[in-house]
Design a protein around this motif. Sequence first.
Motif, PDB file in Angstrom:
ATOM      1  N   ALA A 181       2.542   7.824   6.252  1.00 18.76           N
ATOM      2  CA  ALA A 181       3.097   6.489   6.521  1.00 18.76           C
ATOM      3  C   ALA A 181       3.436   6.330   7.996  1.00 18.76           C
ATOM      4  CB  ALA A 181       4.332   6.252   5.658  1.00 18.76           C
ATOM      5  N   SER A 182       4.015   7.362   8.581  1.00 23.75           N
ATOM      6  CA  SER A 182       4.392   7.314   9.982  1.00 23.75           C
ATOM      7  C   SER A 182       3.173   7.188  10.894  1.00 23.75           C
ATOM      8  CB  SER A 182       5.192   8.573  10.344  1.00 23.75           C
ATOM      9  OG  SER A 182       5.618   8.522  11.669  1.00 23.75           O
ATOM     10  N   CYS A 183       2.113   7.929  10.584  1.00 25.69           N
ATOM     11  CA  CYS A 183       0.886   7.845  11.385  1.00 25.69           C
ATOM     12  C   CYS A 183       0.282   6.437  11.318  1.00 25.69           C
ATOM     13  CB  CYS A 183      -0.135   8.872  10.907  1.00 25.69           C
ATOM     14  SG  CYS A 183       0.297  10.553  11.341  1.00 25.69           S
ATOM     15  N   MET A 184       0.257   5.858  10.127  1.00 22.51           N
ATOM     16  CA  MET A 184      -0.280   4.500   9.979  1.00 22.51           C
ATOM     17  C   MET A 184       0.619   3.491  10.695  1.00 22.51           C
ATOM     18  SD  MET A 184      -2.644   2.491   9.024  1.00 22.51           S
ATOM     19  CE  MET A 184      -3.646   3.395   7.864  1.00 22.51           C
ATOM     20  N   ALA A 185       1.937   3.658  10.598  1.00 20.19           N
ATOM     21  CA  ALA A 185       2.867   2.755  11.280  1.00 20.19           C
ATOM     22  C   ALA A 185       2.659   2.827  12.790  1.00 20.19           C
ATOM     23  CB  ALA A 185       4.301   3.099  10.912  1.00 20.19           C
ATOM     24  N   ASP A 186       2.493   4.019  13.334  1.00 17.43           N
ATOM     25  CA  ASP A 186       2.263   4.173  14.774  1.00 17.43           C
ATOM     26  C   ASP A 186       0.966   3.490  15.193  1.00 17.43           C
ATOM     27  OD1 ASP A 186       4.582   5.611  15.168  1.00 17.43           O
ATOM     28  OD2 ASP A 186       3.578   7.564  15.110  1.00 17.43           O
ATOM     29  N   SER A 187      -0.079   3.708  14.413  1.00 19.45           N
ATOM     30  CA  SER A 187      -1.382   3.121  14.724  1.00 19.45           C
ATOM     31  C   SER A 187      -1.332   1.593  14.694  1.00 19.45           C
ATOM     32  CB  SER A 187      -2.416   3.637  13.723  1.00 19.45           C
ATOM     33  OG  SER A 187      -3.651   3.018  13.928  1.00 19.45           O
TER      34      SER A 187
ATOM     35  N   ARG B  88       0.844  -1.192   0.000  1.00 20.19           N
ATOM     36  CA  ARG B  88       0.000   0.000   0.000  1.00 20.19           C
ATOM     37  C   ARG B  88       0.884   1.249   0.000  1.00 20.19           C
ATOM     38  NH1 ARG B  88      -4.178   1.817   4.770  1.00 20.19           N
ATOM     39  NH2 ARG B  88      -4.679   3.820   3.854  1.00 20.19           N
ATOM     40  N   PRO B  89       0.655   2.167  -0.919  1.00 17.78           N
ATOM     41  CA  PRO B  89       1.458   3.384  -0.939  1.00 17.78           C
ATOM     42  C   PRO B  89       0.876   4.480  -0.047  1.00 17.78           C
ATOM     43  CG  PRO B  89       0.067   3.318  -2.873  1.00 17.78           C
ATOM     44  CD  PRO B  89      -0.196   2.040  -2.095  1.00 17.78           C
ATOM     45  N   PHE B  90       1.744   5.258   0.568  1.00 17.91           N
ATOM     46  CA  PHE B  90       1.352   6.434   1.326  1.00 17.91           C
ATOM     47  C   PHE B  90       2.007   7.624   0.636  1.00 17.91           C
ATOM     48  CE2 PHE B  90       1.024   2.905   4.208  1.00 17.91           C
ATOM     49  CZ  PHE B  90      -0.194   3.136   4.824  1.00 17.91           C
ATOM     50  N   PRO B  91       1.269   8.712   0.443  1.00 20.46           N
ATOM     51  CA  PRO B  91       1.774   9.825  -0.358  1.00 20.46           C
ATOM     52  C   PRO B  91       2.934  10.601   0.269  1.00 20.46           C
ATOM     53  CG  PRO B  91      -0.314  10.412   0.652  1.00 20.46           C
ATOM     54  CD  PRO B  91      -0.077   8.959   0.942  1.00 20.46           C
ATOM     55  N   ASP B  92       3.045  10.529   1.600  1.00 20.16           N
ATOM     56  CA  ASP B  92       4.129  11.261   2.247  1.00 20.16           C
ATOM     57  C   ASP B  92       4.573  10.553   3.518  1.00 20.16           C
ATOM     58  OD1 ASP B  92       2.287  12.081   4.327  1.00 20.16           O
ATOM     59  OD2 ASP B  92       1.610  13.675   2.984  1.00 20.16           O
ATOM     60  N   GLU B  93       5.683  11.016   4.051  1.00 20.86           N
ATOM     61  CA  GLU B  93       6.274  10.400   5.238  1.00 20.86           C
ATOM     62  C   GLU B  93       5.342  10.478   6.445  1.00 20.86           C
ATOM     63  OE1 GLU B  93      10.378  10.789   7.863  1.00 20.86           O
ATOM     64  OE2 GLU B  93      10.050  12.115   6.163  1.00 20.86           O
TER      65      GLU B  93
ATOM     66  N   TRP C 299       5.674   6.148   0.038  1.00 18.75           N
ATOM     67  CA  TRP C 299       6.186   5.563   1.273  1.00 18.75           C
ATOM     68  C   TRP C 299       5.451   4.271   1.558  1.00 18.75           C
ATOM     69  CZ3 TRP C 299      10.116   7.667   4.267  1.00 18.75           C
ATOM     70  CH2 TRP C 299      10.593   8.900   3.822  1.00 18.75           C
ATOM     71  N   HIS C 300       6.162   3.283   2.132  1.00 16.98           N
ATOM     72  CA  HIS C 300       5.585   1.985   2.477  1.00 16.98           C
ATOM     73  C   HIS C 300       5.947   1.628   3.915  1.00 16.98           C
ATOM     74  CE1 HIS C 300       4.606   1.303  -1.697  1.00 16.98           C
ATOM     75  NE2 HIS C 300       5.871   1.268  -2.067  1.00 16.98           N
ATOM     76  N   LEU C 301       5.243   0.616   4.446  1.00 15.96           N
ATOM     77  CA  LEU C 301       5.525   0.064   5.768  1.00 15.96           C
ATOM     78  C   LEU C 301       6.182  -1.296   5.603  1.00 15.96           C
ATOM     79  CD1 LEU C 301       2.058   0.631   7.491  1.00 15.96           C
ATOM     80  CD2 LEU C 301       3.944   2.245   7.255  1.00 15.96           C
ATOM     81  N   THR C 302       7.031  -1.648   6.549  1.00 15.91           N
ATOM     82  CA  THR C 302       7.652  -2.968   6.538  1.00 15.91           C
ATOM     83  C   THR C 302       7.956  -3.398   7.970  1.00 15.91           C
ATOM     84  OG1 THR C 302       9.460  -4.314   5.633  1.00 15.91           O
ATOM     85  CG2 THR C 302      10.009  -2.068   6.286  1.00 15.91           C
ATOM     86  N   LYS C 303       8.054  -4.718   8.173  1.00 17.45           N
ATOM     87  CA  LYS C 303       8.431  -5.267   9.477  1.00 17.45           C
ATOM     88  C   LYS C 303       9.938  -5.489   9.550  1.00 17.45           C
ATOM     89  CE  LYS C 303       5.308  -8.528   9.005  1.00 17.45           C
ATOM     90  NZ  LYS C 303       4.551  -9.752   9.210  1.00 17.45           N
TER      91      LYS C 303
ATOM     92  N   ILE D 293       9.141   2.583   8.206  1.00 15.40           N
ATOM     93  CA  ILE D 293       8.667   3.199   6.968  1.00 15.40           C
ATOM     94  C   ILE D 293       9.866   3.455   6.065  1.00 15.40           C
ATOM     95  CG2 ILE D 293       6.658   4.247   8.058  1.00 15.40           C
ATOM     96  CD1 ILE D 293       8.125   6.932   7.978  1.00 15.40           C
ATOM     97  N   TYR D 294       9.622   3.421   4.769  1.00 15.02           N
ATOM     98  CA  TYR D 294      10.690   3.721   3.821  1.00 15.02           C
ATOM     99  C   TYR D 294      10.118   4.322   2.548  1.00 15.02           C
ATOM    100  CZ  TYR D 294       9.410  -0.519   1.245  1.00 15.02           C
ATOM    101  OH  TYR D 294       8.737  -1.464   0.516  1.00 15.02           O
ATOM    102  N   ASN D 295      10.939   5.082   1.873  1.00 18.18           N
ATOM    103  CA  ASN D 295      10.564   5.691   0.609  1.00 18.18           C
ATOM    104  C   ASN D 295      10.918   4.704  -0.501  1.00 18.18           C
ATOM    105  OD1 ASN D 295      11.459   7.811  -1.792  1.00 18.18           O
ATOM    106  ND2 ASN D 295       9.626   8.343  -0.661  1.00 18.18           N
TER     107      ASN D 295
END
Length: 70
Positions: free
Chosen positions: A25-31, A17-22, A51-55, A42-44
């Motif tokens: 992505a950071s808010c979703m990662a925190d949640s 899933r793409p996120f348009p900005d850092e 931006w994407h999330l990864t484990k 998170i990474y670009n």
Amino acid sequence: MPAYRKPKLRCHATGKRPFPDELAASCMADSLSRKYKTTLYIYNCPWCGNWHLTKRPPKSSATLKESYGR
């Protein structure tokens, strides 16, 4: 007649899933980190520019940013 469903956008290279900005992505990662009690990063993406999330932990702190569940 079935209800219209918005197509899920995915990165063509990673399938993530793409996120348009850092910040997004950071808010979703925190949640998600809080919800699932895990650490997400998170990474670009070099392929799509979003931006994407990864484990997976970062190989370099310059390429991935860590997000801790609080």
